[in-house]
Design a protein around this motif. Structure first.
Motif, PDB file in Angstrom:
ATOM      1  N   MET A 239      44.114  35.097  34.323  1.00 19.47           N
ATOM      2  CA  MET A 239      42.653  34.981  34.460  1.00 19.47           C
ATOM      3  C   MET A 239      42.153  33.890  33.516  1.00 19.47           C
ATOM      4  SD  MET A 239      39.723  37.826  33.699  1.00 19.47           S
ATOM      5  CE  MET A 239      40.586  39.031  34.692  1.00 19.47           C
ATOM      6  N   GLY A 240      41.318  32.951  34.033  1.00 20.97           N
ATOM      7  CA  GLY A 240      40.819  31.875  33.211  1.00 20.97           C
ATOM      8  C   GLY A 240      39.872  32.378  32.128  1.00 20.97           C
ATOM      9  N   LYS A 241      40.055  31.861  30.904  1.00 22.91           N
ATOM     10  CA  LYS A 241      39.230  32.302  29.789  1.00 22.91           C
ATOM     11  C   LYS A 241      37.763  31.951  30.011  1.00 22.91           C
ATOM     12  CE  LYS A 241      38.898  32.183  24.762  1.00 22.91           C
ATOM     13  NZ  LYS A 241      39.486  31.648  23.495  1.00 22.91           N
ATOM     14  N   GLU A 242      37.516  30.750  30.569  1.00 30.24           N
ATOM     15  CA  GLU A 242      36.133  30.323  30.794  1.00 30.24           C
ATOM     16  C   GLU A 242      35.445  31.254  31.796  1.00 30.24           C
ATOM     17  OE1 GLU A 242      35.837  26.255  31.895  1.00 30.24           O
ATOM     18  OE2 GLU A 242      36.672  25.504  30.000  1.00 30.24           O
ATOM     19  N   ARG A 243      36.171  31.638  32.851  1.00 32.67           N
ATOM     20  CA  ARG A 243      35.587  32.525  33.862  1.00 32.67           C
ATOM     21  C   ARG A 243      35.285  33.892  33.259  1.00 32.67           C
ATOM     22  NH1 ARG A 243      38.167  34.835  39.456  1.00 32.67           N
ATOM     23  NH2 ARG A 243      36.189  35.171  40.547  1.00 32.67           N
ATOM     24  N   LEU A 244      36.183  34.391  32.429  1.00 32.82           N
ATOM     25  CA  LEU A 244      35.972  35.685  31.781  1.00 32.82           C
ATOM     26  C   LEU A 244      34.774  35.628  30.847  1.00 32.82           C
ATOM     27  CD1 LEU A 244      36.773  38.582  31.029  1.00 32.82           C
ATOM     28  CD2 LEU A 244      38.398  37.610  29.383  1.00 32.82           C
ATOM     29  N   CYS A 245      34.688  34.586  30.045  1.00 33.44           N
ATOM     30  CA  CYS A 245      33.565  34.451  29.107  1.00 33.44           C
ATOM     31  C   CYS A 245      32.236  34.363  29.859  1.00 33.44           C
ATOM     32  CB  CYS A 245      33.762  33.219  28.227  1.00 33.44           C
ATOM     33  SG  CYS A 245      35.097  33.363  27.020  1.00 33.44           S
ATOM     34  N   ALA A 246      32.240  33.625  30.975  1.00 34.79           N
ATOM     35  CA  ALA A 246      31.021  33.501  31.780  1.00 34.79           C
ATOM     36  C   ALA A 246      30.626  34.849  32.363  1.00 34.79           C
ATOM     37  CB  ALA A 246      31.235  32.480  32.899  1.00 34.79           C
ATOM     38  N   ALA A 247      31.628  35.635  32.805  1.00 32.85           N
ATOM     39  CA  ALA A 247      31.349  36.955  33.369  1.00 32.85           C
ATOM     40  C   ALA A 247      30.800  37.900  32.308  1.00 32.85           C
ATOM     41  CB  ALA A 247      32.625  37.537  33.982  1.00 32.85           C
ATOM     42  N   ILE A 248      31.366  37.842  31.112  1.00 33.52           N
ATOM     43  CA  ILE A 248      30.877  38.684  30.008  1.00 33.52           C
ATOM     44  C   ILE A 248      29.431  38.343  29.697  1.00 33.52           C
ATOM     45  CG2 ILE A 248      31.091  39.073  27.514  1.00 33.52           C
ATOM     46  CD1 ILE A 248      34.118  38.971  27.869  1.00 33.52           C
ATOM     47  N   GLU A 249      29.109  37.053  29.677  1.00 34.70           N
ATOM     48  CA  GLU A 249      27.741  36.634  29.377  1.00 34.70           C
ATOM     49  C   GLU A 249      26.788  37.071  30.496  1.00 34.70           C
ATOM     50  OE1 GLU A 249      24.638  35.148  27.210  1.00 34.70           O
ATOM     51  OE2 GLU A 249      26.719  35.533  26.635  1.00 34.70           O
TER      52      GLU A 249
ATOM     53  N   LEU B  80      39.965  46.171  32.423  1.00 34.10           N
ATOM     54  CA  LEU B  80      38.540  46.047  32.134  1.00 34.10           C
ATOM     55  C   LEU B  80      38.068  44.608  32.339  1.00 34.10           C
ATOM     56  CD1 LEU B  80      38.264  48.335  29.000  1.00 34.10           C
ATOM     57  CD2 LEU B  80      37.095  48.688  31.166  1.00 34.10           C
ATOM     58  N   GLU B  81      38.860  43.655  31.901  1.00 32.59           N
ATOM     59  CA  GLU B  81      38.491  42.249  32.090  1.00 32.59           C
ATOM     60  C   GLU B  81      38.418  41.900  33.575  1.00 32.59           C
ATOM     61  OE1 GLU B  81      40.295  40.406  27.914  1.00 32.59           O
ATOM     62  OE2 GLU B  81      41.446  40.215  29.783  1.00 32.59           O
ATOM     63  N   MET B  82      39.346  42.407  34.365  1.00 32.39           N
ATOM     64  CA  MET B  82      39.309  42.183  35.813  1.00 32.39           C
ATOM     65  C   MET B  82      38.051  42.784  36.429  1.00 32.39           C
ATOM     66  SD  MET B  82      43.314  42.974  36.693  1.00 32.39           S
ATOM     67  CE  MET B  82      43.038  42.994  38.474  1.00 32.39           C
ATOM     68  N   MET B  83      37.671  43.988  35.969  1.00 29.28           N
ATOM     69  CA  MET B  83      36.469  44.629  36.499  1.00 29.28           C
ATOM     70  C   MET B  83      35.212  43.860  36.101  1.00 29.28           C
ATOM     71  SD  MET B  83      37.099  48.749  36.309  1.00 29.28           S
ATOM     72  CE  MET B  83      38.077  48.907  34.827  1.00 29.28           C
ATOM     73  N   VAL B  84      35.199  43.338  34.892  1.00 32.96           N
ATOM     74  CA  VAL B  84      34.057  42.548  34.424  1.00 32.96           C
ATOM     75  C   VAL B  84      33.858  41.328  35.315  1.00 32.96           C
ATOM     76  CG1 VAL B  84      33.300  40.986  32.583  1.00 32.96           C
ATOM     77  CG2 VAL B  84      34.053  43.306  32.023  1.00 32.96           C
ATOM     78  N   VAL B  85      34.930  40.611  35.595  1.00 30.62           N
ATOM     79  CA  VAL B  85      34.844  39.407  36.435  1.00 30.62           C
ATOM     80  C   VAL B  85      34.402  39.767  37.854  1.00 30.62           C
ATOM     81  CG1 VAL B  85      36.171  37.543  37.504  1.00 30.62           C
ATOM     82  CG2 VAL B  85      36.503  38.092  35.084  1.00 30.62           C
ATOM     83  N   GLU B  86      34.959  40.852  38.400  1.00 29.00           N
ATOM     84  CA  GLU B  86      34.602  41.264  39.755  1.00 29.00           C
ATOM     85  C   GLU B  86      33.134  41.665  39.845  1.00 29.00           C
ATOM     86  OE1 GLU B  86      34.498  42.073  43.644  1.00 29.00           O
ATOM     87  OE2 GLU B  86      36.249  41.205  42.660  1.00 29.00           O
ATOM     88  N   TYR B  87      32.678  42.465  38.875  1.00 30.33           N
ATOM     89  CA  TYR B  87      31.306  42.963  38.935  1.00 30.33           C
ATOM     90  C   TYR B  87      30.293  41.857  38.648  1.00 30.33           C
ATOM     91  CZ  TYR B  87      27.528  46.369  38.673  1.00 30.33           C
ATOM     92  OH  TYR B  87      26.381  47.083  38.922  1.00 30.33           O
ATOM     93  N   ALA B  88      30.659  40.902  37.801  1.00 25.52           N
ATOM     94  CA  ALA B  88      29.743  39.800  37.482  1.00 25.52           C
ATOM     95  C   ALA B  88      29.590  38.842  38.651  1.00 25.52           C
ATOM     96  CB  ALA B  88      30.241  39.045  36.250  1.00 25.52           C
ATOM     97  N   ASN B  89      30.572  38.849  39.551  1.00 25.77           N
ATOM     98  CA  ASN B  89      30.534  37.971  40.731  1.00 25.77           C
ATOM     99  C   ASN B  89      30.516  38.834  41.998  1.00 25.77           C
ATOM    100  OD1 ASN B  89      31.163  35.100  39.472  1.00 25.77           O
ATOM    101  ND2 ASN B  89      32.538  36.561  38.483  1.00 25.77           N
ATOM    102  N   LYS B  90      29.491  39.653  42.102  1.00 27.15           N
ATOM    103  CA  LYS B  90      29.416  40.658  43.162  1.00 27.15           C
ATOM    104  C   LYS B  90      29.492  40.052  44.561  1.00 27.15           C
ATOM    105  CE  LYS B  90      26.505  44.055  40.793  1.00 27.15           C
ATOM    106  NZ  LYS B  90      25.208  44.771  40.870  1.00 27.15           N
ATOM    107  N   GLN B  91      30.228  40.770  45.409  1.00 31.06           N
ATOM    108  CA  GLN B  91      30.256  40.484  46.830  1.00 31.06           C
ATOM    109  C   GLN B  91      30.016  41.792  47.575  1.00 31.06           C
ATOM    110  OE1 GLN B  91      33.436  37.806  48.146  1.00 31.06           O
ATOM    111  NE2 GLN B  91      33.961  37.426  45.994  1.00 31.06           N
ATOM    112  N   GLU B  92      29.946  41.723  48.887  1.00 31.53           N
ATOM    113  CA  GLU B  92      29.629  42.921  49.665  1.00 31.53           C
ATOM    114  C   GLU B  92      30.646  44.029  49.466  1.00 31.53           C
ATOM    115  OE1 GLU B  92      29.016  42.073  53.755  1.00 31.53           O
ATOM    116  OE2 GLU B  92      27.248  40.816  53.431  1.00 31.53           O
ATOM    117  N   ASP B  93      31.896  43.658  49.226  1.00 33.77           N
ATOM    118  CA  ASP B  93      32.942  44.660  49.095  1.00 33.77           C
ATOM    119  C   ASP B  93      33.314  44.953  47.638  1.00 33.77           C
ATOM    120  OD1 ASP B  93      34.106  42.247  48.533  1.00 33.77           O
ATOM    121  OD2 ASP B  93      35.883  42.541  49.795  1.00 33.77           O
ATOM    122  N   THR B  94      32.472  44.561  46.699  1.00 30.61           N
ATOM    123  CA  THR B  94      32.807  44.725  45.285  1.00 30.61           C
ATOM    124  C   THR B  94      33.036  46.183  44.909  1.00 30.61           C
ATOM    125  OG1 THR B  94      31.828  42.687  44.415  1.00 30.61           O
ATOM    126  CG2 THR B  94      31.838  44.590  42.939  1.00 30.61           C
ATOM    127  N   GLN B  95      32.215  47.103  45.405  1.00 30.88           N
ATOM    128  CA  GLN B  95      32.414  48.523  45.063  1.00 30.88           C
ATOM    129  C   GLN B  95      33.765  49.010  45.584  1.00 30.88           C
ATOM    130  OE1 GLN B  95      30.357  50.966  43.303  1.00 30.88           O
ATOM    131  NE2 GLN B  95      29.555  49.032  42.520  1.00 30.88           N
TER     132      GLN B  95
END
Length: 317
Positions: free
Chosen positions: A1-11, A171-186
């Protein structure tokens, strides 16, 4: 997982945290009134992933109407429970989790920047989607349901997450997924959360090791309790390398009950917890306990308690 993408999702989730509904609702507990957090996210979402960054905050003592699992991603904070009589510090890399109605107050020190990743799960979704997979762990199973039967307890889970497990990565994977929501995210989050909870159960077991039973009969009963929904006498015989007839004789001699009687007792104990603590349909409870159909469960329950499950539920109200 890219660090920049994770940091952006956390923010992104840190900013979203401020938009959630953290209103304190008054809730009556006997003659007293207490504060309650209701589900803070969209009602149609069963899982909420949040990131809370704080440089100093003191909450009021409050309770929740949902399950929460908080992981200290960075820093540390204190949690006050039972009306401030019990103060613990949750350090970086530790998990702090609570059931619906368990009470606490979070306190972050002014000089300590803290990041908490939280996974919130609506009650009914937890009972339906996740609880059946966790029921093999008897101690954790009771922990997750007891507040529903003994409402307004102040219990919590708190332990160090071992570095070699996958909880942080999940947890990091869930953060990235939830921060970039799509129709099937749940739908995508559900298997991640299940894996997360299974890891939590494993860590919880390791952190709360009980003295292993010495007698073979006690080991058998313990094993039955872990797999009460599927276990058979043949399974026991294969697991412990004894003939089924020997297992039956041993249990009767040392425990005073047959295999079937012990299994029925374990299933009925869980049935009572589920009937009292959840709103699950009886048909679902029957399947969770290992009954092939609700008719068999009804018959077993009535023979054990001298009343039907519905009569039992009515008697508890």
């Amino acid at each position: 997982m890219g660090k920049e993408r994770l940091c952006a999702a956390i923010e992104t989730l840190r900013e979203q945290f401020l938009t959630l509904d953290w209103t304190y609702h008054d809730f009556s507990v006997g003659s007293q009134s207490e504060k309650m957090y209701r589900w803070p996210g969209p009602a149609e979402e069963e899982i909420l992933v949040l990131v809370h960054k704080s440089g100093g905050r003191q909450e009021l003592f409050h309770r929740h109407d949902f399950f929460y699992f908080n992981y200290t991603y960075q820093g540390q904070y204190d949690s006050l429970s039972y009306k401030y009589d019990n103060r613990i510090t949750i350090h970086e890399g530790e998990l702090y989790a609570g059931q619906p109605f368990a009470g606490h107050a979070l306190c972050v020190h002014d000089d300590q920047e803290t990041t908490i990743i939280g996974v919130l799960i609506q009650r009914e979704a937890f009972f339906r989607a996740f609880l059946p997979m966790l029921s093999a762990n008897s101690k954790l199973f009771h922990f997750l349901l007891d507040p529903s039967t003994d409402q307004f307890s102040d219990e919590y889970i708190h332990f160090k997450i071992e570095d070699d497990c996958n909880i942080r990565a999940l947890l990091e994977m869930m953060v990235v997924e939830y921060a970039n929501k799509q129709e099937d995210t749940q739908a995508v989050l559900k298997p991640m959360v299940l894996s997360f909870l299974m890891q939590v159960a494993r860590q919880y077991t390791a952190a709360n090791k009980e003295i292993a039973p010495e007698r073979l009969s006690d080991k058998i009963v313990h094993y039955m309790g872990r797999y009460s929904d599927t276990v058979t006498l043949k399974d026991i015989a294969k697991r412990f390398s004894y003939h089924p007839n020997y297992i039956s004789t041993l249990l009767r001699r040392e425990i005073g009950k047959s295999f079937s009687e012990i299994l029925l007792e374990q299933r009925m104990e869980r049935a009572v917890i589920l009937l009292r603590g959840t709103n699950l349909p009886i048909e679902e409870i029957a399947l969770m306990l290992g009954y092939s159909n609700s008719s068999n469960f009804y018959k077993a329950f009535r023979e054990y308690f001298n009343m039907s499950p519905r009569e039992y539920i009515a008697a508890q109200k």
